[in-house]
Design an enzyme around this catalytic site. Sequence first.
Site, PDB file in Angstrom:
ATOM      1  N   GLY A  22      15.342 -17.052 -37.173  1.00 17.88           N
ATOM      2  CA  GLY A  22      15.203 -17.128 -38.617  1.00 17.88           C
ATOM      3  C   GLY A  22      14.655 -18.474 -39.050  1.00 17.88           C
ATOM      4  O   GLY A  22      14.008 -19.194 -38.280  1.00 17.88           O
TER       5      GLY A  22
ATOM      6  N   ARG B 162      27.720 -20.120 -36.028  1.00 22.87           N
ATOM      7  CA  ARG B 162      29.106 -19.766 -36.315  1.00 22.87           C
ATOM      8  C   ARG B 162      29.914 -19.825 -35.027  1.00 22.87           C
ATOM      9  O   ARG B 162      29.463 -19.359 -33.984  1.00 22.87           O
ATOM     10  CB  ARG B 162      29.200 -18.350 -36.922  1.00 22.87           C
ATOM     11  CG  ARG B 162      28.763 -18.262 -38.375  1.00 22.87           C
ATOM     12  CD  ARG B 162      29.740 -18.976 -39.292  1.00 22.87           C
ATOM     13  NE  ARG B 162      29.410 -18.867 -40.701  1.00 22.87           N
ATOM     14  CZ  ARG B 162      28.696 -19.752 -41.384  1.00 22.87           C
ATOM     15  NH1 ARG B 162      28.223 -20.825 -40.763  1.00 22.87           N
ATOM     16  NH2 ARG B 162      28.472 -19.589 -42.667  1.00 22.87           N
TER      17      ARG B 162
ATOM     18  N   GLU C 292      38.020 -23.105 -36.177  1.00 20.28           N
ATOM     19  CA  GLU C 292      37.836 -23.349 -37.609  1.00 20.28           C
ATOM     20  C   GLU C 292      38.569 -22.304 -38.437  1.00 20.28           C
ATOM     21  O   GLU C 292      39.115 -22.598 -39.502  1.00 20.28           O
ATOM     22  CB  GLU C 292      36.356 -23.300 -37.970  1.00 20.28           C
ATOM     23  CG  GLU C 292      35.561 -24.510 -37.577  1.00 20.28           C
ATOM     24  CD  GLU C 292      34.144 -24.431 -38.111  1.00 20.28           C
ATOM     25  OE1 GLU C 292      33.983 -24.445 -39.351  1.00 20.28           O
ATOM     26  OE2 GLU C 292      33.203 -24.324 -37.307  1.00 20.28           O
TER      27      GLU C 292
ATOM     28  N   HIS D  14      31.380 -29.164 -38.055  1.00 20.53           N
ATOM     29  CA  HIS D  14      30.610 -28.285 -38.958  1.00 20.53           C
ATOM     30  C   HIS D  14      29.849 -29.142 -39.972  1.00 20.53           C
ATOM     31  O   HIS D  14      29.904 -28.910 -41.183  1.00 20.53           O
ATOM     32  CB  HIS D  14      31.518 -27.280 -39.670  1.00 20.53           C
ATOM     33  CG  HIS D  14      30.795 -26.045 -40.109  1.00 20.53           C
ATOM     34  ND1 HIS D  14      31.388 -24.808 -40.146  1.00 20.53           N
ATOM     35  CD2 HIS D  14      29.511 -25.852 -40.524  1.00 20.53           C
ATOM     36  CE1 HIS D  14      30.517 -23.904 -40.583  1.00 20.53           C
ATOM     37  NE2 HIS D  14      29.367 -24.515 -40.806  1.00 20.53           N
ATOM     38  N   ALA D  15      29.129 -30.106 -39.439  1.00 22.39           N
ATOM     39  CA  ALA D  15      28.463 -31.101 -40.284  1.00 22.39           C
ATOM     40  C   ALA D  15      26.953 -31.008 -40.239  1.00 22.39           C
ATOM     41  O   ALA D  15      26.269 -31.842 -40.846  1.00 22.39           O
ATOM     42  CB  ALA D  15      28.899 -32.499 -39.840  1.00 22.39           C
TER      43      ALA D  15
END
Length: 334
Positions: free
Chosen positions: A156, A238, A267, A290-291
């Site tokens: 994508g 993810r 998470e 998750h930065a």
Amino acid sequence: MARADVLVTARFFDGEARRVLLEQGCQVSHADVPHDGVDSTITPAMHQALLTARAWIVGIAPVTREVLQRYPQLQVVTRRGVGFDTVDTMAVRELGRLLTNTPGGNEPSVADHALGLMLGVGKRLAESHQRMRDGNRTVLVGTELYRKTVGLVGLGRIARQIVQRLQGFEVRVLAYDVVQDPVYAAAAGVEYAPLEQVLAQSDYLSLHAPLSEGTRHLLGSQAFGQMKRGAILVNTARGELVDDAALLAALESGHLGGAGLDVLGSERDASLQAVTDRLLALPQVLCTPHAAGSSREGLARSNLLAAQCVLAALQGNAVPPQCIVADGRMPLAA
């Protein structure tokens, strides 16, 4: 437009985006989300704001059917980011609400981050830094990205930006995606291949697939066994795409050479924290919280687009079509 209350629970919502909302008569409230948004708890501050809010700009806070039903005046949910697996899209449609996201906002930042993880793990930067802090100047031998095979699972917008960044490394790019764009692939020099081939031939494997029931634990023991010995895994998509326990086993056995992880299963599943702790303890693993999308520039673009989506929806104007994820509003009269 009559005054509209807007709740913001996305972290790092900057002053410029807030100003855009205020100038159009919105009342903007901010509320912190527990555990950076992975907890489904509605705090007292959030509840108070949601009682009157017509729009909610969220980070990764879950937006469930129960929440939407509890606050019937809430018309617009805007996800500051691209993924929307934390929002019940079916409930959005059935309850007559609108869900938007912010494509294009943080994609350059995530692409930079993924490339940084490839280089960081391959060149053993974190290990070398820690050794020097400990007074050890022993040289660690890493591996190059130059002229390697890079596999992309999902091709994508973010993955395409990675392809662009990889051109200077003269790599071979393999890609697996259920939806293919042969025109783009031919122009960019990307080879589509079955997942098994991408796994078997990649020196670096980077994940960019959306999370769904079909992609949950897409990479587990079987997939890791198919990967090239010494390969490096990068995940900025993810955490649930990967079976972290299987990844830990593949790293501890030496089958995989390393991993760069911006997302982890723990998470959203606290029972996996022990696995995360063991991954963090491995010298060949480089983790960030998750930065990947959290650059100053990426956040500014995403915040502004989120504010623009909210204003367009509340004012009855056309929302940018590329931002609409789910729309349950009644169609406009002819």
